[in-house]
Design a protein around this motif. Structure first.
Motif, PDB file in Angstrom:
ATOM      1  N   LEU A 292       0.814  -1.208   0.000  1.00 44.10           N
ATOM      2  CA  LEU A 292       0.000   0.000   0.000  1.00 44.10           C
ATOM      3  C   LEU A 292       0.857   1.272   0.000  1.00 44.10           C
ATOM      4  O   LEU A 292       0.418   2.316  -0.474  1.00 44.10           O
ATOM      5  CB  LEU A 292      -0.876  -0.041   1.254  1.00 44.10           C
ATOM      6  CG  LEU A 292      -2.091   0.850   1.349  1.00 44.10           C
ATOM      7  CD1 LEU A 292      -3.042   0.558   0.218  1.00 44.10           C
ATOM      8  CD2 LEU A 292      -2.778   0.618   2.686  1.00 44.10           C
TER       9      LEU A 292
ATOM     10  N   HIS B 237      -0.751   2.293  -3.709  1.00 49.41           N
ATOM     11  CA  HIS B 237      -2.153   2.566  -3.368  1.00 49.41           C
ATOM     12  C   HIS B 237      -2.951   3.047  -4.570  1.00 49.41           C
ATOM     13  O   HIS B 237      -4.161   2.915  -4.607  1.00 49.41           O
ATOM     14  CB  HIS B 237      -2.238   3.580  -2.224  1.00 49.41           C
ATOM     15  CG  HIS B 237      -1.369   4.780  -2.416  1.00 49.41           C
ATOM     16  ND1 HIS B 237      -1.740   5.834  -3.193  1.00 49.41           N
ATOM     17  CD2 HIS B 237      -0.127   5.058  -1.952  1.00 49.41           C
ATOM     18  CE1 HIS B 237      -0.763   6.737  -3.202  1.00 49.41           C
ATOM     19  NE2 HIS B 237       0.226   6.293  -2.457  1.00 49.41           N
TER      20      HIS B 237
ATOM     21  N   LEU C 221      -7.730   1.562  -3.142  1.00 51.81           N
ATOM     22  CA  LEU C 221      -8.541   2.379  -2.251  1.00 51.81           C
ATOM     23  C   LEU C 221      -9.918   2.586  -2.857  1.00 51.81           C
ATOM     24  O   LEU C 221     -10.060   2.725  -4.069  1.00 51.81           O
ATOM     25  CB  LEU C 221      -7.880   3.746  -2.039  1.00 51.81           C
ATOM     26  CG  LEU C 221      -6.490   3.731  -1.432  1.00 51.81           C
ATOM     27  CD1 LEU C 221      -5.930   5.139  -1.356  1.00 51.81           C
ATOM     28  CD2 LEU C 221      -6.513   3.104  -0.053  1.00 51.81           C
TER      29      LEU C 221
ATOM     30  N   ARG D  14     -12.906   5.167  -1.956  1.00 54.25           N
ATOM     31  CA  ARG D  14     -13.235   6.333  -1.122  1.00 54.25           C
ATOM     32  C   ARG D  14     -12.292   6.452   0.067  1.00 54.25           C
ATOM     33  O   ARG D  14     -12.713   6.755   1.181  1.00 54.25           O
ATOM     34  CB  ARG D  14     -14.646   6.236  -0.600  1.00 54.25           C
ATOM     35  CG  ARG D  14     -15.687   6.328  -1.688  1.00 54.25           C
ATOM     36  CD  ARG D  14     -17.029   6.206  -1.074  1.00 54.25           C
ATOM     37  NE  ARG D  14     -18.073   6.347  -2.054  1.00 54.25           N
ATOM     38  CZ  ARG D  14     -19.353   6.381  -1.726  1.00 54.25           C
ATOM     39  NH1 ARG D  14     -19.695   6.304  -0.469  1.00 54.25           N
ATOM     40  NH2 ARG D  14     -20.261   6.489  -2.649  1.00 54.25           N
ATOM     41  N   GLY D  15     -11.052   6.133  -0.143  1.00 54.89           N
ATOM     42  CA  GLY D  15     -10.079   6.240   0.937  1.00 54.89           C
ATOM     43  C   GLY D  15      -9.999   5.009   1.809  1.00 54.89           C
ATOM     44  O   GLY D  15      -9.049   4.859   2.572  1.00 54.89           O
ATOM     45  N   PHE D  16     -10.972   4.117   1.718  1.00 55.36           N
ATOM     46  CA  PHE D  16     -10.892   2.895   2.521  1.00 55.36           C
ATOM     47  C   PHE D  16     -10.063   1.857   1.795  1.00 55.36           C
ATOM     48  O   PHE D  16     -10.095   1.745   0.568  1.00 55.36           O
ATOM     49  CB  PHE D  16     -12.290   2.358   2.835  1.00 55.36           C
ATOM     50  CG  PHE D  16     -12.956   3.112   3.938  1.00 55.36           C
ATOM     51  CD1 PHE D  16     -12.668   2.802   5.268  1.00 55.36           C
ATOM     52  CD2 PHE D  16     -13.830   4.148   3.669  1.00 55.36           C
ATOM     53  CE1 PHE D  16     -13.251   3.531   6.292  1.00 55.36           C
ATOM     54  CE2 PHE D  16     -14.405   4.872   4.685  1.00 55.36           C
ATOM     55  CZ  PHE D  16     -14.129   4.559   6.003  1.00 55.36           C
ATOM     56  N   ILE D  17      -9.297   1.107   2.591  1.00 58.32           N
ATOM     57  CA  ILE D  17      -8.359   0.161   2.002  1.00 58.32           C
ATOM     58  C   ILE D  17      -9.097  -1.090   1.539  1.00 58.32           C
ATOM     59  O   ILE D  17      -9.861  -1.684   2.299  1.00 58.32           O
ATOM     60  CB  ILE D  17      -7.282  -0.212   3.040  1.00 58.32           C
ATOM     61  CG1 ILE D  17      -6.525   1.035   3.483  1.00 58.32           C
ATOM     62  CG2 ILE D  17      -6.323  -1.248   2.480  1.00 58.32           C
ATOM     63  CD1 ILE D  17      -5.761   0.878   4.774  1.00 58.32           C
TER      64      ILE D  17
ATOM     65  N   ARG E  35      -8.749  -4.554   1.118  1.00 55.06           N
ATOM     66  CA  ARG E  35      -7.798  -5.581   1.537  1.00 55.06           C
ATOM     67  C   ARG E  35      -7.604  -6.657   0.468  1.00 55.06           C
ATOM     68  O   ARG E  35      -6.506  -7.174   0.297  1.00 55.06           O
ATOM     69  CB  ARG E  35      -8.269  -6.239   2.833  1.00 55.06           C
ATOM     70  CG  ARG E  35      -8.429  -5.278   3.986  1.00 55.06           C
ATOM     71  CD  ARG E  35      -7.094  -4.912   4.600  1.00 55.06           C
ATOM     72  NE  ARG E  35      -7.293  -3.941   5.677  1.00 55.06           N
ATOM     73  CZ  ARG E  35      -6.341  -3.154   6.146  1.00 55.06           C
ATOM     74  NH1 ARG E  35      -5.128  -3.194   5.633  1.00 55.06           N
ATOM     75  NH2 ARG E  35      -6.597  -2.303   7.111  1.00 55.06           N
TER      76      ARG E  35
END
Lengths: 499, 356
Positions: A355, A359, A364, A366-369, A371
């Motif tokens: 990441l 990244h 990502l 909306r900014g959430f990772i 996984r």
């Protein structure tokens, strides 16, 4: 041989946790001999030297000195017997003078010590000014100080750990002359290296280490480099066959009179650096570390901002004022020389380390990772670049240097960069991994990537690059055609004898 | 004999759970001895400290009341701590939050201000944030240590509080006590459970915990903050802005402390008075670290520390324990926690001596 060996190791073993670093090592070193210990990184050379120098103690086995069994609990025990060691990384205080550094370890009046330093220097070709400040000395001179400091203790055995890895070719010659004089004087020398040609030239005996065991005891003068390498890595040397480079394409990285003041007293000021890097070529920057390599790399990557935007151009855009993320967006990727703590976060898993720079590869939402994407990318990197690890959840800090380097390089390559900066690609990496890494870089070049390599290893640069520069004291030499120049010429630039 | 701490190969998840439990056991044993040596009934003291808070609904609700500000502030601070931004002066941001929130009921004592309560919370949040961001500005502009700046600003906040309470904001009918008017009803947080003092600030804290968890564990921003804390050079290499981390770490800490301060005056106090400087801001630092800076761990640690606070009050009253002994108990707990945590993450290796 009626006389007992000066130093004899019998069935010496050392284990760290689950790693068997040394296994039943037998070794004999005789007076007046230059004995090579040869092996890849991780073969157990360093551990063996620590056992001999009393830094660590063997779990099993015996050490004999002149036929008497000895127990070395600490380095001072080894020094008392007459064992001296010059480490790969010097232990000198930069803010003190030569004689002050020496007097920290050797008792005596400074004036007497200064005289002794001069005498030893004359005798063995180790000339250095006793009153010079260490931070003003070249790497070769610093190494001479280290050797003199050992010699003042009147050792019978001198251990040198990878002594040539930091030296320009001219200084290597000079070091060898010194070592031969010491040998003629009756000293035994343990010479640790993985450079086969040097060992064949200098040493009369070689013990080859592989996977913690002695796999061969040979006279290196009677073997060619290829067969030594085979003993060392246990298989045929991988042959790097490269296609001849195609003519390079458009310009992708350009430095225009890049100057930057040093950040600290021990940094290097860069002055007027010009460089052009085009698609489909590898350009190398040779030179000994500490001549501005770190500063230059940080200015190209954006970790340090240039004083004017136009000093650094990537893909035709002025980027001197932009940070690393903005430069990556233009298609730039960077493999730094420090892997732990810079190229990777040691406490984080490999997946989380993907990441760090990847990244933008859809990881990502909306900014959430995401996984699953992160793990898939990491798995692909592990497979494609032969990273030996239990999986994406392994902590980066637990991996060996070579494996981590393959991971970081893989991560950056998977970003499909148009321009790539690779700093010290094979530092502390074993031969197998180093060959794989070079092959990857050549593949990238053939796919049209523009690659700039900063390295201390001259062989590596000659193998990969079409053009070479030398960085010395913050100045960059003009571009030299790799096919026409020689290591000697590069060496003259490295020590500032040519500009 | 020399010894070294060697990091264990497997940083076990179990450690997070075993360390606090072991610490609690050790603390109990040590304090039993201590209390007995003081000539107190050690059993009764421990009973009052650890069990009594759970034995009546009212004392349990008091635990929850204490937990609300501790949890909220600790979650905010932990975000900064993980990025190596050490906001030590949450107490100051807490006080400024309380001051800003109090301004509305002080100037509109009859409550004729639209949306009184939400406005108070917003004022408190804003005040705490701005107060913390002063330290961020000094750090990013001049490189001033945020540790010192936030700590000193906490002392300034106390003096501002004193000035207002002794001067312009003093209740004219308050018999010269340094406190403001009692707040009108619409300036008070709704009570969560009838018959207790626990108010909806506990919900704020739990929401903040969810927010902190999502951000720190699953959002890229949290990842950047963690990277900046674990390996600053890696954050620089990746291009994460270091100054943004400072602004964010301090700002969120100040925001949380400001809301907690507003909730304190709009909750159990019902007015602005000197006792608003209760030390929550400092205690939250301990809460954050005992919780391993992990949002879920902090929920547990804030509960534990609150139990010990309430239990400590009980013990001084019912078991006749001196206040100092209660503080020693709290200190022991932290000490043993750090000890067990260290030993679980590291192992000790002794340098063997081999005869030469």
């Amino acid at each position: 041989m009626s006389q007992p060996a000066l130093l004899r190791l019998a069935k010496v073993s050392k284990r760290y946790g689950t790693v068997q670093a040394n296994k039943e090592i037998d070794l004999e070193v005789h007076t007046g001999s230059i004995h090579a210990v040869l092996g890849e990184n991780g073969a157990g050379k360093s551990t063996l030297m620590k056992l001999i120098y009393g830094v660590e103690q063997p779990d099993v086995g015996h050490i004999y000195w002149n036929g008497q069994e000895v127990h070395l609990a600490r380095p001072s025990d080894a020094q008392a017997l007459g064992i001296g060691m010059v480490f790969q990384h010097f232990s000198l205080f930069e803010t003190l003078s030569v004689v002050q550094n020496v007097s920290l370890m050797i008792p005596g009046k400074p004036a007497d010590l200064a005289q002794k330093i001069t005498d030893l220097g004359d005798q063995f070709g180790l000339s250095v000014d006793p009153h010079a400040m260490v931070h003003r000395l070249s790497v070769g001179e610093r190494q001479r100080v280290e050797i003199i400091r050992c010699l003042l203790l009147n050792p019978k055995l001198l251990i040198l750990d990878e002594p040539t890895s930091v030296l320009p070719p001219q200084s290597v010659r000079r070091l060898f002359e010194t070592l031969r004089k010491l040998q003629a004087d009756g000293m035994a020398i343990l010479f640790i290296s993985h450079k086969l040609d040097e060992i064949r030239e200098l040493c009369d005996t070689a013990s080859v280490l592989r996977g913690g065991e002695v796999t061969g005891r040979v006279d290196p003068r009677e073997h060619d480099a290829r067969s030594l390498a085979q003993l060392m890595i246990g298989r045929e040397m991988p042959n790097v066959a490269h296609a001849a480079p195609r003519p390079p394409g458009e310009e992708r990285l350009r430095l225009n009179a890049l100057s930057h003041p040093r950040a600290s007293r021990f940094g290097t000021t860069l002055e007027g650096i010009d460089l052009k890097l085009r698609s489909g070529e590898i350009v190398g920057i040779a030179g000994i570390s500490g001549n501005g390599q770190q500063e230059l790399a940080a200015l190209i990557s954006g970790e340090t901002r240039a004083q004017e935007p136009g000093m650094v151009e990537i893909m035709g855009k002025k980027v001197g004022h932009l940070g690393p993320m903005a430069r990556r967006k233009l298609g730039f990727a960077f493999v730094p020389e420090e892997r732990l703590g810079r190229g990777a976060v040691p406490e984080m898993s490999l997946a989380d380390n993907s990441l760090l720079t990847a990244h933008s590869r859809n990881m990502l939402s909306r900014g959430f990772i995401r996984r699953s994407v992160e793990r898939a990318f990491t798995r692909e990197c592990i497979e494609a670049f032969d990273v030996r690890t239990p999986g994406p959840d392994a902590e980066a800090g637990a991996m060996s240097g070579g494996n981590l380097q393959k991971f970081i390089l893989g991560r950056e390559i998977m970003l499909n960069p148009d321009v790539m900066l690779v700093s010290q690609p094979t530092w502390g990496v074993d031969i197998g991994a180093a060959t794989a890494i070079r092959k990857r870089l050549l593949d990238m070049r053939d796919q049209g990537c523009a690659i700039l390599v900063i390295s201390e290893e001259m062989d590596e640069l000659f193998e990969m690059c079409s053009k070479l520069h030398v960085l010395h004291n913050g100045h960059l030499s003009p571009a030299l055609d790799a096919a026409e120049t020689t290591p000697q010429e590069i060496g003259r630039y490295m020590i500032g004898a040519a500009t | 004999m020399k010894f070294r701490l060697i990091r264990r190969d497997t940083a076990s998840r179990l450690a997070m759970f075993t360390a606090p439990v072991l610490a609690l056991v050790f603390t109990c044993v040590a304090s039993l001895v201590l209390f007995a040596a003081l000539g107190k009934d050690a059993g009764a003291a421990l009973y009052a400290l650890l069990l009594k808070p759970f034995l009546s609904w009212y004392s349990f609700s008091e635990v929850l009341l204490k937990m609300a500000p501790l949890l909220l502030i600790a979650q905010g601070l932990a975000i900064g701590f993980r990025a190596n931004v050490f906001n030590i002066g949450a107490e100051g941001q807490f006080i400024v939050g309380a001051l800003c929130a109090s301004a509305l009921p002080v100037y509109f004592p009859d409550g004729d201000f639209p949306l009184m309560l939400p406005a108070m919370i917003a004022f408190g949040a804003l005040g705490g944030t701005v107060y913390a961001l002063i330290a961020a500005a000094l750090r990013t502009r001049f490189g001033a240590s945020e540790i010192l700046v936030t700590l000193m600003m906490a002392l300034i906040a106390v003096q501002i509080l004193n000035y207002l309470l002794l001067g312009p904001w003093k209740d004219p009918r308050g018999f010269n006590f340094p406190q403001t008017v009692m707040f009108p009803d619409n300036a008070m947080l709704p009570i969560l459970f009838d018959g207790t003092r626990t108010n909806i600030s506990l919900i704020f804290s739990l929401l903040a915990s969810v927010f902190a968890y999502l951000m720190m564990q699953h959002h890229f921003r949290g990842y950047q903050l963690r990277t900046a804390g674990l390996a600053p050079r890696a954050a620089l290499y990746a291009g994460f802005s270091a100054s943004r981390m400072v602004w964010l770490g301090l700002g969120l800490g100040g925001l949380a402390a400001g809301i907690a301060g507003a909730s304190e005056v709009a909750g159990p106090l019902g007015q602005l008075q000197r006792s608003v400087t209760s030390g929550y801001g400092y205690a939250a630092i301990i809460v954050a670290y005992v919780g391993g800076l992990n949002p879920l761990g902090i929920i547990a640690s804030s509960f534990l520390i609150s139990v010990i606070y309430i239990g400590g009050d009980n013990a001084t009253v019912s078991a006749g324990l001196p206040v100092a002994a209660v503080e020693v108990f709290q200190g022991l707990l932290l000490f043993f926690y750090l000890l067990t945590f260290t030993l679980i993450r590291f192992r000790i290796e002794f340098d063997r001596k081999v005869p030469a």
